[in-house]
Scaffold this motif. Structure first.
Motif, PDB file in Angstrom:
ATOM      1  N   LEU A 104       0.809  -1.219   0.000  1.00 24.49           N
ATOM      2  CA  LEU A 104       0.000   0.000   0.000  1.00 24.49           C
ATOM      3  C   LEU A 104       0.845   1.274   0.000  1.00 24.49           C
ATOM      4  CD1 LEU A 104      -2.688  -1.113   2.618  1.00 24.49           C
ATOM      5  CD2 LEU A 104      -3.059  -0.825   0.165  1.00 24.49           C
ATOM      6  N   LYS A 105       1.987   1.234   0.698  1.00 26.15           N
ATOM      7  CA  LYS A 105       2.863   2.409   0.817  1.00 26.15           C
ATOM      8  C   LYS A 105       2.073   3.678   1.193  1.00 26.15           C
ATOM      9  CE  LYS A 105       6.516   0.926  -2.371  1.00 26.15           C
ATOM     10  NZ  LYS A 105       6.048  -0.461  -2.570  1.00 26.15           N
ATOM     11  N   PRO A 106       1.339   3.632   2.307  1.00 30.84           N
ATOM     12  CA  PRO A 106       0.533   4.803   2.680  1.00 30.84           C
ATOM     13  C   PRO A 106       1.410   5.974   3.127  1.00 30.84           C
ATOM     14  CG  PRO A 106       0.506   3.184   4.442  1.00 30.84           C
ATOM     15  CD  PRO A 106       1.220   2.537   3.285  1.00 30.84           C
ATOM     16  N   ASP A 107       0.856   7.165   2.995  1.00 29.66           N
ATOM     17  CA  ASP A 107       1.562   8.351   3.492  1.00 29.66           C
ATOM     18  C   ASP A 107       1.482   8.424   5.012  1.00 29.66           C
ATOM     19  OD1 ASP A 107       2.265   9.803   0.925  1.00 29.66           O
ATOM     20  OD2 ASP A 107       0.109   9.501   0.663  1.00 29.66           O
ATOM     21  N   ILE A 108       0.329   8.004   5.557  1.00 28.53           N
ATOM     22  CA  ILE A 108       0.102   8.052   7.007  1.00 28.53           C
ATOM     23  C   ILE A 108      -0.598   6.771   7.445  1.00 28.53           C
ATOM     24  CG2 ILE A 108      -1.122   9.217   8.892  1.00 28.53           C
ATOM     25  CD1 ILE A 108      -0.923  11.787   7.420  1.00 28.53           C
ATOM     26  N   ILE A 109      -0.210   6.266   8.611  1.00 29.29           N
ATOM     27  CA  ILE A 109      -0.933   5.157   9.242  1.00 29.29           C
ATOM     28  C   ILE A 109      -1.461   5.658  10.578  1.00 29.29           C
ATOM     29  CG2 ILE A 109      -0.876   2.758  10.005  1.00 29.29           C
ATOM     30  CD1 ILE A 109       1.724   2.438   8.397  1.00 29.29           C
ATOM     31  N   PHE A 110      -2.751   5.403  10.816  1.00 28.56           N
ATOM     32  CA  PHE A 110      -3.398   5.806  12.072  1.00 28.56           C
ATOM     33  C   PHE A 110      -3.836   4.558  12.825  1.00 28.56           C
ATOM     34  CE2 PHE A 110      -7.228   6.460  14.561  1.00 28.56           C
ATOM     35  CZ  PHE A 110      -6.964   7.623  15.268  1.00 28.56           C
ATOM     36  N   SER A 111      -3.613   4.543  14.140  1.00 30.12           N
ATOM     37  CA  SER A 111      -4.167   3.484  14.987  1.00 30.12           C
ATOM     38  C   SER A 111      -4.512   4.083  16.346  1.00 30.12           C
ATOM     39  CB  SER A 111      -3.197   2.312  15.141  1.00 30.12           C
ATOM     40  OG  SER A 111      -2.041   2.702  15.839  1.00 30.12           O
ATOM     41  N   SER A 112      -5.325   3.344  17.113  1.00 28.45           N
ATOM     42  CA  SER A 112      -5.833   3.919  18.360  1.00 28.45           C
ATOM     43  C   SER A 112      -5.833   2.933  19.522  1.00 28.45           C
ATOM     44  CB  SER A 112      -7.258   4.460  18.139  1.00 28.45           C
ATOM     45  OG  SER A 112      -7.703   5.175  19.263  1.00 28.45           O
ATOM     46  N   LEU A 113      -4.977   1.918  19.446  1.00 27.00           N
ATOM     47  CA  LEU A 113      -4.808   0.975  20.551  1.00 27.00           C
ATOM     48  C   LEU A 113      -3.316   0.835  20.826  1.00 27.00           C
ATOM     49  CD1 LEU A 113      -7.425  -1.744  19.555  1.00 27.00           C
ATOM     50  CD2 LEU A 113      -7.587  -0.164  21.490  1.00 27.00           C
ATOM     51  N   ALA A 114      -2.923   0.839  22.087  1.00 28.87           N
ATOM     52  CA  ALA A 114      -1.505   0.917  22.456  1.00 28.87           C
ATOM     53  C   ALA A 114      -0.664  -0.185  21.820  1.00 28.87           C
ATOM     54  CB  ALA A 114      -1.368   0.885  23.977  1.00 28.87           C
ATOM     55  N   TYR A 115      -1.166  -1.433  21.820  1.00 32.23           N
ATOM     56  CA  TYR A 115      -0.335  -2.524  21.302  1.00 32.23           C
ATOM     57  C   TYR A 115      -0.145  -2.422  19.794  1.00 32.23           C
ATOM     58  CZ  TYR A 115      -4.364  -5.328  19.626  1.00 32.23           C
ATOM     59  OH  TYR A 115      -5.474  -5.798  18.964  1.00 32.23           O
ATOM     60  N   LEU A 116      -1.133  -1.855  19.092  1.00 27.78           N
ATOM     61  CA  LEU A 116      -0.976  -1.622  17.654  1.00 27.78           C
ATOM     62  C   LEU A 116      -0.039  -0.442  17.404  1.00 27.78           C
ATOM     63  CD1 LEU A 116      -4.593  -2.099  16.239  1.00 27.78           C
ATOM     64  CD2 LEU A 116      -2.784  -3.789  16.524  1.00 27.78           C
ATOM     65  N   ASN A 117      -0.169   0.582  18.235  1.00 27.10           N
ATOM     66  CA  ASN A 117       0.719   1.740  18.113  1.00 27.10           C
ATOM     67  C   ASN A 117       2.183   1.316  18.231  1.00 27.10           C
ATOM     68  OD1 ASN A 117      -1.689   3.178  18.080  1.00 27.10           O
ATOM     69  ND2 ASN A 117      -1.506   3.884  20.197  1.00 27.10           N
ATOM     70  N   MET A 118       2.464   0.492  19.233  1.00 26.20           N
ATOM     71  CA  MET A 118       3.837   0.031  19.459  1.00 26.20           C
ATOM     72  C   MET A 118       4.317  -0.862  18.317  1.00 26.20           C
ATOM     73  SD  MET A 118       3.454  -0.750  23.529  1.00 26.20           S
ATOM     74  CE  MET A 118       3.018   0.569  24.683  1.00 26.20           C
ATOM     75  N   THR A 119       3.415  -1.690  17.796  1.00 24.12           N
ATOM     76  CA  THR A 119       3.763  -2.563  16.670  1.00 24.12           C
ATOM     77  C   THR A 119       4.168  -1.742  15.451  1.00 24.12           C
ATOM     78  OG1 THR A 119       2.258  -4.297  17.438  1.00 24.12           O
ATOM     79  CG2 THR A 119       2.898  -4.355  15.109  1.00 24.12           C
ATOM     80  N   LEU A 120       3.431  -0.679  15.179  1.00 25.75           N
ATOM     81  CA  LEU A 120       3.742   0.164  14.023  1.00 25.75           C
ATOM     82  C   LEU A 120       5.109   0.831  14.164  1.00 25.75           C
ATOM     83  CD1 LEU A 120       0.244   1.794  13.384  1.00 25.75           C
ATOM     84  CD2 LEU A 120       1.388   0.063  11.985  1.00 25.75           C
ATOM     85  N   VAL A 121       5.451   1.233  15.385  1.00 23.28           N
ATOM     86  CA  VAL A 121       6.774   1.825  15.610  1.00 23.28           C
ATOM     87  C   VAL A 121       7.868   0.794  15.327  1.00 23.28           C
ATOM     88  CG1 VAL A 121       8.348   2.769  17.338  1.00 23.28           C
ATOM     89  CG2 VAL A 121       5.983   3.558  17.251  1.00 23.28           C
ATOM     90  N   ILE A 122       7.658  -0.441  15.791  1.00 25.02           N
ATOM     91  CA  ILE A 122       8.636  -1.510  15.539  1.00 25.02           C
ATOM     92  C   ILE A 122       8.825  -1.715  14.038  1.00 25.02           C
ATOM     93  CG2 ILE A 122       9.037  -4.003  15.738  1.00 25.02           C
ATOM     94  CD1 ILE A 122       7.641  -3.831  18.499  1.00 25.02           C
ATOM     95  N   LEU A 123       7.713  -1.745  13.295  1.00 29.30           N
ATOM     96  CA  LEU A 123       7.794  -1.943  11.846  1.00 29.30           C
ATOM     97  C   LEU A 123       8.504  -0.780  11.159  1.00 29.30           C
ATOM     98  CD1 LEU A 123       4.293  -3.492  11.036  1.00 29.30           C
ATOM     99  CD2 LEU A 123       6.479  -4.655  11.364  1.00 29.30           C
ATOM    100  N   LYS A 124       8.291   0.412  11.684  1.00 32.61           N
ATOM    101  CA  LYS A 124       8.985   1.561  11.096  1.00 32.61           C
ATOM    102  C   LYS A 124      10.480   1.502  11.412  1.00 32.61           C
ATOM    103  CE  LYS A 124       8.569   6.497  10.276  1.00 32.61           C
ATOM    104  NZ  LYS A 124       7.725   7.706  10.415  1.00 32.61           N
ATOM    105  N   LYS A 125      10.817   1.080  12.624  1.00 31.44           N
ATOM    106  CA  LYS A 125      12.226   0.930  13.002  1.00 31.44           C
ATOM    107  C   LYS A 125      12.912  -0.114  12.117  1.00 31.44           C
ATOM    108  CE  LYS A 125      12.785   3.314  17.039  1.00 31.44           C
ATOM    109  NZ  LYS A 125      13.935   4.188  17.386  1.00 31.44           N
ATOM    110  N   LEU A 126      12.148  -1.159  11.746  1.00 32.22           N
ATOM    111  CA  LEU A 126      12.691  -2.221  10.893  1.00 32.22           C
ATOM    112  C   LEU A 126      12.638  -1.843   9.411  1.00 32.22           C
ATOM    113  CD1 LEU A 126      11.088  -5.338  12.641  1.00 32.22           C
ATOM    114  CD2 LEU A 126      13.474  -4.598  12.762  1.00 32.22           C
ATOM    115  N   ARG A 127      12.168  -0.639   9.125  1.00 37.56           N
ATOM    116  CA  ARG A 127      12.084  -0.114   7.762  1.00 37.56           C
ATOM    117  C   ARG A 127      11.114  -0.892   6.883  1.00 37.56           C
ATOM    118  NH1 ARG A 127      18.186   2.112   6.335  1.00 37.56           N
ATOM    119  NH2 ARG A 127      18.431   3.287   8.275  1.00 37.56           N
TER     120      ARG A 127
END
Length: 368
Positions: free
Chosen positions: A85-108
């Motif tokens: 999808l290569k989205p410009d922005i990803i939105f989430s509203s639950l802590a465990y999903l928020n943290m998961t997205l950060v991990i994925l961004k850190k892993l590029r």
């Protein structure tokens, strides 16, 4: 015009308050300006409310359902979808999903901007987790990496700034959007309870967090002989709560009404909405009750409601102890009318106003 692509990543668009807030935001999205995708877990297909919400959105946005009902089941598919999808922005509203997205961004895995909303007061969320130290470490490590953190009260913002090294300008306060006109149209045909005493209503998932077990015990100690307590919702604690009601011999006064497609007509027919939660952020059920003209009595762990109660909201009473609750209810005289009561909710919760603020915050991410 080159549209920005925003992905809303959530388990579902029904159920708890975080899901409802996300659904309300998606409904207001300007699809002439944004390409919008809802990325959801597969379990949503089993939920009648979810099916309705998805049907309402199907002509407006792109909906993708991952092949699993838990994060660990969809994790690798999530990686593939985000790369596709290569989205410009990803939105989430639950802590465990928020943290998961950060991990994925850190892993590029993704280079998308991350806009997250926190659903609960973080310190209470941490203290009630299975591994508080690990959870606090994850908060402190992940949230400073997010481009936009949305919170629902000044109290929540203050908590984040006290233990997370987040840049102050990256935290924005945004109230929960409430569609008052829709709620009131659904509540016009109120369910009126026939007992003479106080008509108390509670609503939410039947979980430990919501504290219905302690509410039922308190109701027994209140000794309100003509009062009723009706609890809307379903969840894993249902059998335990039913047994507790039977053990305390409250079957004639306390009822578990289960899940209702239209809970608002039950709330509108009550005198008071009572919250017994052990922790909250900004409980939607309280805001919806106020929109229906029904006052709210809430525990002091109810997050943003405490903040509202000391401002202009005299229709919210916060109790710190059982004695506070007992004193208030013993003196309370309900205002009963033949029609739906006037809304007690302020304009700051209007969904159009909230969406305007949300869009402004999103747009600002591209000009930093």
């Amino acid at each position: 015009m080159n549209k920005k692509h925003i992905v809303f990543f959530m388990p579902s668009l029904s159920g708890g308050g975080a899901e409802q807030v996300t659904f309300n935001l998606i409904k207001q999205m300007n699809t002439e300006k944004y390409n919008v995708t809802a990325l959801l877990f597969r379990r949503s297909l089993e939920d009648k409310k979810e099916k309705k919400n998805l049907k309402d959105l199907s002509n407006q946005i792109n909906i993708i359902e991952l092949e699993g009902s838990r994060l660990r089941e969809v994790f690798f598919e999530l990686i593939l979808k985000l790369r596709e999808l290569k989205p410009d922005i990803i939105f989430s509203s639950l802590a465990y999903l928020n943290m998961t997205l950060v991990i994925l961004k850190k892993l590029r895995v993704t280079s998308s901007l991350l806009a997250i909303r926190e659903a609960n007061m973080p310190e209470m969320n941490i203290s009630h987790s299975s591994y508080p130290r690990i959870m606090k470490t994850l908060y402190k490590w992940s949230y400073p990496c997010v481009d936009l953190v949305i919170v629902s009260s000044s109290m929540m913002k203050k908590e984040f700034l006290s233990f997370c090294n987040i840049e102050k300008e990256n935290i924005k306060i945004m109230m929960n959007p409430v569609d008052s006109d829709y709620l009131r149209s659904k509540a016009d045909d109120r369910i009126l309870f026939n007992n003479k005493g106080l008509r108390l209503i509670a609503s939410g998932s039947l979980t430990y967090q919501k504290g219905f077990d302690r509410l039922i015990r308190w109701f027994k100690e209140l000794d309100l002989s003509e009062a009723s307590l009706n609890i809307l919702g379903d969840g894993p604690e249902r059998d335990n709560l039913r047994n507790l009601i039977k053990h305390l011999k409250l079957e004639s006064q306390v009822s578990l009404l289960g899940y209702k497609k239209n809970p608002w007509k039950w709330v509108a027919g009550s005198d008071i909405l009572i919250l017994s939660s052990r922790w909250e952020g900004m409980p939607n059920v309280a805001l919806e009750s106020l929109a229906l003209g029904v006052p709210v009595v809430s525990s002091s762990e109810s997050g943003g409601l405490v903040e509202l109660s000391v401002k202009d909201y005299k229709s919210i009473f916060i109790y710190k102890t059982f004695e506070d609750l007992k004193s208030f209810l013993s003196k309370y005289t309900p205002m009963r009318t033949g029609e739906l009561k006037q809304s007690l909710l302020g304009k700051e919760f209007d969904q159009k106003e909230i969406y305007y603020l949300f869009e402004k915050n999103i747009d600002n991410l591209f000009i930093k």
